[in-house]
Design a protein around this motif. Structure first.
Motif, PDB file in Angstrom:
ATOM      1  N   LEU A   1       6.779  11.249   1.805  1.00 42.18           N
ATOM      2  CA  LEU A   1       5.510  10.810   2.379  1.00 42.18           C
ATOM      3  C   LEU A   1       4.664  10.110   1.329  1.00 42.18           C
ATOM      4  O   LEU A   1       4.069   9.054   1.587  1.00 42.18           O
ATOM      5  N   ARG A   2       4.604  10.671   0.142  1.00 38.52           N
ATOM      6  CA  ARG A   2       3.852  10.032  -0.943  1.00 38.52           C
ATOM      7  C   ARG A   2       4.523   8.728  -1.355  1.00 38.52           C
ATOM      8  O   ARG A   2       3.851   7.730  -1.645  1.00 38.52           O
ATOM      9  N   GLN A   3       5.851   8.711  -1.388  1.00 33.88           N
ATOM     10  CA  GLN A   3       6.565   7.483  -1.737  1.00 33.88           C
ATOM     11  C   GLN A   3       6.286   6.398  -0.701  1.00 33.88           C
ATOM     12  O   GLN A   3       6.054   5.235  -1.043  1.00 33.88           O
ATOM     13  N   ALA A   4       6.301   6.776   0.574  1.00 30.91           N
ATOM     14  CA  ALA A   4       6.052   5.805   1.640  1.00 30.91           C
ATOM     15  C   ALA A   4       4.658   5.203   1.512  1.00 30.91           C
ATOM     16  O   ALA A   4       4.472   3.986   1.719  1.00 30.91           O
ATOM     17  N   CYS A   5       3.675   6.014   1.168  1.00 28.46           N
ATOM     18  CA  CYS A   5       2.321   5.490   0.993  1.00 28.46           C
ATOM     19  C   CYS A   5       2.287   4.451  -0.130  1.00 28.46           C
ATOM     20  O   CYS A   5       1.630   3.406  -0.011  1.00 28.46           O
ATOM     21  N   ALA A   6       3.009   4.719  -1.218  1.00 28.55           N
ATOM     22  CA  ALA A   6       3.075   3.754  -2.320  1.00 28.55           C
ATOM     23  C   ALA A   6       3.728   2.450  -1.866  1.00 28.55           C
ATOM     24  O   ALA A   6       3.295   1.350  -2.257  1.00 28.55           O
ATOM     25  N   LEU A   7       4.756   2.548  -1.037  1.00 30.31           N
ATOM     26  CA  LEU A   7       5.430   1.342  -0.543  1.00 30.31           C
ATOM     27  C   LEU A   7       4.523   0.559   0.402  1.00 30.31           C
ATOM     28  O   LEU A   7       4.527  -0.686   0.393  1.00 30.31           O
ATOM     29  N   LEU A   8       3.750   1.276   1.221  1.00 29.34           N
ATOM     30  CA  LEU A   8       2.829   0.592   2.134  1.00 29.34           C
ATOM     31  C   LEU A   8       1.724  -0.119   1.366  1.00 29.34           C
ATOM     32  O   LEU A   8       1.252  -1.187   1.783  1.00 29.34           O
ATOM     33  N   GLU A   9       1.292   0.448   0.241  1.00 30.07           N
ATOM     34  CA  GLU A   9       0.291  -0.215  -0.589  1.00 30.07           C
ATOM     35  C   GLU A   9       0.803  -1.579  -1.056  1.00 30.07           C
ATOM     36  O   GLU A   9       0.038  -2.549  -1.131  1.00 30.07           O
ATOM     37  N   LYS A  10       2.097  -1.653  -1.376  1.00 26.13           N
ATOM     38  CA  LYS A  10       2.679  -2.926  -1.816  1.00 26.13           C
ATOM     39  C   LYS A  10       2.829  -3.907  -0.657  1.00 26.13           C
ATOM     40  O   LYS A  10       2.665  -5.115  -0.821  1.00 26.13           O
ATOM     41  N   ALA A  11       3.139  -3.386   0.513  1.00 30.39           N
ATOM     42  CA  ALA A  11       3.414  -4.253   1.659  1.00 30.39           C
ATOM     43  C   ALA A  11       2.148  -4.760   2.345  1.00 30.39           C
ATOM     44  O   ALA A  11       2.176  -5.829   2.969  1.00 30.39           O
ATOM     45  N   TYR A  12       1.050  -4.000   2.246  1.00 34.59           N
ATOM     46  CA  TYR A  12      -0.170  -4.353   2.970  1.00 34.59           C
ATOM     47  C   TYR A  12      -1.353  -4.346   1.995  1.00 34.59           C
ATOM     48  O   TYR A  12      -1.838  -3.280   1.611  1.00 34.59           O
ATOM     49  N   PRO A  13      -1.838  -5.526   1.594  1.00 32.43           N
ATOM     50  CA  PRO A  13      -2.981  -5.591   0.672  1.00 32.43           C
ATOM     51  C   PRO A  13      -4.198  -4.861   1.239  1.00 32.43           C
ATOM     52  O   PRO A  13      -4.478  -4.909   2.434  1.00 32.43           O
ATOM     53  N   GLY A  14      -4.909  -4.185   0.346  1.00 36.07           N
ATOM     54  CA  GLY A  14      -6.115  -3.472   0.750  1.00 36.07           C
ATOM     55  C   GLY A  14      -5.922  -1.982   0.906  1.00 36.07           C
ATOM     56  O   GLY A  14      -6.895  -1.247   1.071  1.00 36.07           O
TER      57      GLY A  14
END
Length: 394
Positions: free
Chosen positions: A195-208
């Motif tokens: 879950l924490r890893q996914a949040c880090a990946l979403l930060e890269k995929a979606y600015p802001g």
């Protein structure tokens, strides 16, 4: 859900009566409710909403063939979580909600949003909150979070992390979130690093996007809390569109740098799991091995290989369990053979398979014990597998 507890066991235990006493004392006095963050009342997100981004009700096709409809209605419905009044119709009543709740509070100890005007936690099931979601505890107050935030509930279940937490979030980011608008993802410490890893990946995929952690012994006031939910026939049917599932899978594949592949045949093992252990797994694997299957087990430290294996699989065999959430990474057309004990059949992965284009099949073994350990007749398994490999109906 693993072990089914009787009503007697649910009611006659010390935790239940301690909660009843708390409800009768702290729950009745406003100053004490706030002091101990104890909110036994639940309010529906649509009623708590400050702004409604989406609230649509629609008839959602199940995509089941008649044999599957009968299997779900007659066999799975007693075990499906929060099963409603669906009786085998080709569609289910669905409701998809995205709302924001201003000036709310996030409670780390129960993983819920609290809305001060209602003095209640936000839940789909209104009324008195389930006693697992109303607990009296003194919480540390963290600094307020400005702007919009989304609370990812605490979970230790891999399937729920993927399909209840991440898929709705990806759907929101793709369809409803203004591009570049700041969004804070709030996670509580969990045993699932994914879950924490996914949040880090979403930060890269979606600015802001940014991620902050809320400890279990803390609460935090927020300017605007985002609530996402999807209701259909039961809690096993939790998304309508394949697009956010495929997008989530793409984000993970890109992160791991996985090339496209195919041709693998997976016998997905539950390993040493205490729950739903297949007692004659070795004998069944020998049958599958003769047809080119490899045994694979998911672990906390091999998520990249989980994504790779399911992405490259042409056929997956596995006992019902959270690890089959990896079906999210399968290519459309992948065959799936799910194995159940006789007394625990659920429609979770039939639903997933039909809605992301997998070719789903099932086989039922003998009755499971209290831990749902069970056996599957080897002849029945061999016949089912060989028919599946011949592309014949089973």
């Amino acid at each position: 859900m693993a072990r089914v507890k009787s009503g007697f066991r649910k009611r006659f235990n010390i935790r239940y009566w301690r909660w009843q006493a708390t409800h009768a004392t702290i729950g009745k006095i406003g100053v004490l409710r706030r002091r101990f963050s104890f909110y036994p009342k639940a309010v529906h997100p649509a009623k708590a909403a400050t702004q409604i981004l989406e609230d649509r009700s629609f008839d959602l096709p199940t995509l089941f063939i008649p044999e599957e409809t009968a299997f779900v209605r007659d066999k799975c419905w007693p075990y499906d979580t929060l099963a409603g009044d669906w009786a085998g119709e080709p569609t289910a009543k669905a409701r998809q909600i995205a709302v924001t709740i201003r000036d709310a509070e996030l409670l780390g100890h129960v993983g819920l949003i609290m809305t001060p005007p209602h003095q209640a936690v936000v839940m789909l099931q209104e009324g008195t909150a389930n006693w697992n979601f109303a607990k009296a505890r003194t919480l540390r107050q963290d600094p307020p979070i400005a702007g919009r935030c989304h609370f990812l509930p605490r979970t230790d279940n891999y399937y729920h992390a993927l399909f209840h937490d991440l898929v709705p979030l990806v759907d929101y980011l793709e369809r409803l979130h203004p591009r570049g608008m700041p969004l804070t993802l709030v996670c509580t410490p969990a045993r699932l690093a994914i879950l924490r890893q996914a949040c880090a990946l979403l930060e890269k995929a979606y600015p802001g996007l940014r991620t902050v952690e809320l400890a279990e012994n803390a609460k935090v006031p927020v300017e605007e809390a985002l609530w996402l939910s999807f209701e259909a026939g039961n809690a096993e049917w939790n998304f309508a569109d394949a697009a956010p599932v495929h997008r989530m899978a793409e984000i993970f594949r890109d992160h791991y740098g996985l090339p496209g592949g195919s041709g693998r045949r997976l016998f997905f093992s539950r390993g040493g799991s205490k729950i739903r252990r297949l007692l004659n797994e070795d004998a069944l694997f020998e049958i599958a091995k003769a047809h080119g299957f490899e045994r694979f087990e998911a672990r906390a430290d091999n998520h990249a290989e989980q994504v790779r294996s399911f992405s490259e699989a042409d056929i997956v065999i596995g006992v019902h369990g959270a690890g089959l959430g990896n079906l999210a990474f399968c290519r459309p057309g992948t065959k799936m053979l799910e194995i159940f004990p006789e007394n625990f059949t659920k429609s979770t992965y039939l639903w997933v398979s039909r809605h992301i284009g997998l070719d789903y099949h099932w086989v039922v073994g003998g009755p499971g014990d209290y831990d749902q350990a069970f056996s599957l007749d080897e002849t029945i398994f061999r016949q089912k597998l060989e028919a599946l490999l011949r592309h014949e109906p089973t």
